[in-house]
Design a protein around this motif. Structure first.
Motif, PDB file in Angstrom:
ATOM      1  N   UNK A 187       0.865  -1.169   0.051  1.00 10.64           N
ATOM      2  CA  UNK A 187      -0.083  -0.087   0.216  1.00 10.64           C
ATOM      3  C   UNK A 187       0.748   1.133   0.019  1.00 10.64           C
ATOM      4  N   UNK A 188       0.295   2.419  -0.429  1.00 15.76           N
ATOM      5  CA  UNK A 188       1.070   3.518  -0.301  1.00 15.76           C
ATOM      6  C   UNK A 188      -0.052   4.755   0.149  1.00 15.76           C
ATOM      7  N   UNK A 189       0.201   5.500   0.944  1.00 17.06           N
ATOM      8  CA  UNK A 189      -0.777   6.386   1.295  1.00 17.06           C
ATOM      9  C   UNK A 189       0.019   7.771   0.939  1.00 17.06           C
ATOM     10  N   UNK A 190      -0.756   8.501   0.022  1.00 17.08           N
ATOM     11  CA  UNK A 190      -0.320   9.811  -0.545  1.00 17.08           C
ATOM     12  C   UNK A 190      -1.093  10.998  -0.015  1.00 17.08           C
ATOM     13  N   UNK A 191      -0.207  11.967   0.723  1.00 13.64           N
ATOM     14  CA  UNK A 191      -1.158  13.047   1.233  1.00 13.64           C
ATOM     15  C   UNK A 191      -0.483  14.498   0.217  1.00 13.64           C
ATOM     16  N   UNK A 192      -1.507  15.269   0.490  1.00  9.46           N
ATOM     17  CA  UNK A 192      -0.837  16.679  -0.215  1.00  9.46           C
ATOM     18  C   UNK A 192      -0.225  17.267   0.755  1.00  9.46           C
ATOM     19  N   UNK A 193       0.340  18.260   0.388  1.00 14.54           N
ATOM     20  CA  UNK A 193       1.426  19.236   1.279  1.00 14.54           C
ATOM     21  C   UNK A 193       0.453  19.605   2.492  1.00 14.54           C
ATOM     22  N   UNK A 194       0.839  19.372   3.688  1.00 11.94           N
ATOM     23  CA  UNK A 194       0.357  19.975   4.898  1.00 11.94           C
ATOM     24  C   UNK A 194       0.590  21.611   5.196  1.00 11.94           C
ATOM     25  N   UNK A 238      -4.560  31.493  21.241  1.00 19.68           N
ATOM     26  CA  UNK A 238      -3.854  31.212  19.611  1.00 19.68           C
ATOM     27  C   UNK A 238      -4.701  30.462  18.734  1.00 19.68           C
ATOM     28  N   UNK A 239      -4.748  30.785  17.519  1.00 18.51           N
ATOM     29  CA  UNK A 239      -5.609  29.851  16.680  1.00 18.51           C
ATOM     30  C   UNK A 239      -4.572  29.887  15.269  1.00 18.51           C
ATOM     31  N   UNK A 240      -4.592  28.470  15.087  1.00 14.90           N
ATOM     32  CA  UNK A 240      -3.999  28.067  13.842  1.00 14.90           C
ATOM     33  C   UNK A 240      -4.990  27.446  12.862  1.00 14.90           C
ATOM     34  N   UNK A 241      -4.644  27.693  11.593  1.00 17.04           N
ATOM     35  CA  UNK A 241      -5.270  27.173  10.544  1.00 17.04           C
ATOM     36  C   UNK A 241      -4.466  25.905   9.571  1.00 17.04           C
ATOM     37  N   UNK A 242      -5.030  24.813   9.593  1.00 19.48           N
ATOM     38  CA  UNK A 242      -4.396  23.497   9.169  1.00 19.48           C
ATOM     39  C   UNK A 242      -5.282  23.226   7.545  1.00 19.48           C
ATOM     40  N   UNK A 243      -4.458  23.038   6.512  1.00 24.15           N
ATOM     41  CA  UNK A 243      -5.103  22.400   5.244  1.00 24.15           C
ATOM     42  C   UNK A 243      -4.149  21.411   4.932  1.00 24.15           C
ATOM     43  N   UNK A 244      -4.945  20.263   4.350  1.00 24.34           N
ATOM     44  CA  UNK A 244      -4.064  19.301   3.955  1.00 24.34           C
ATOM     45  C   UNK A 244      -5.221  17.991   3.346  1.00 24.34           C
ATOM     46  N   UNK A 245      -4.650  16.871   3.334  1.00 24.58           N
ATOM     47  CA  UNK A 245      -5.485  15.892   2.747  1.00 24.58           C
ATOM     48  C   UNK A 245      -6.776  15.582   3.442  1.00 24.58           C
ATOM     49  N   UNK A 246      -7.731  15.466   2.673  1.00 25.10           N
ATOM     50  CA  UNK A 246      -9.196  15.253   3.377  1.00 25.10           C
ATOM     51  C   UNK A 246      -9.016  13.952   4.293  1.00 25.10           C
TER      52      UNK A 246
END
Length: 170
Positions: A33-40, A91-99
């Motif tokens: 298997x391979x798990x592929x993620x978009x950049x975090x 403090x608040x941080x916003x995370x964007x990455x793979x669903x």
């Protein structure tokens, strides 16, 4: 005698040309298997602010001011040695990455510098966050609070510091 030599020669020739006995060669299979993620991506959307703190007790130590993840402030242990006002914020941080990816957010302790040094203890040092079904499009916000300890001998002034928060896929 010739007959014996011919028979022995035939047997030797047969032994050299016959296939060896088949050896047992077990086998097994494994899945790959391979798990592929978009950049975090992580970005700060709001700073941690303890507000304005007034030291009102004559002699005390170890009074803690805590800003929770929702921005609420707990001002001291109820001994009346501190008065907190202003507009404290977490403090608040916003995370964007793979669903639907799970991300570990690390928020180590750090110091505020000013007339003295104040150690800040985060309300959460490590937490796991699921980016959800819209992780790649809208992302998620993570709020972090912290605590500082004060004494009647804490010098007055403005204290500032930089908080490095990291995020990594699990």
């Amino acid at each position: 005698m010739n007959k014996i030599l011919v028979t022995a020669g035939a047997l030797a020739l047969l032994a050299m040309t016959s296939a060896p006995a088949a050896a047992a060669s077990p086998s097994a299979q494994a899945n790959a298997t391979a798990k592929i993620y978009k950049p975090l991506q992580i970005s700060k959307t709001q700073d941690l602010d303890f507000g304005t703190i007034v030291l009102v007790g004559a002699s005390f130590a170890g009074e803690t001011v805590t800003v929770g993840t929702g921005g609420s402030v707990t001002c001291g242990s109820g001994g009346g040695n501190l008065t907190c006002s202003g507009a404290p914020t977490a403090a608040r941080f916003h995370l964007v990455g793979s669903n639907n990816a799970v991300v570990t957010v690390n928020s180590p302790s750090f110091n505020l510098g000013g007339p003295a040094t104040l150690a800040v203890t985060p309300t959460s040092v490590t937490q796991n966050v699921n980016l959800g079904a819209s992780g790649l499009t809208t992302g998620v916000d993570v709020s972090l609070g912290g605590s500082i300890s004060l004494a009647s001998t804490t010098p007055d002034g403005v204290y500032t510091g930089m908080w490095t928060v990291t995020a990594d896929y699990q």
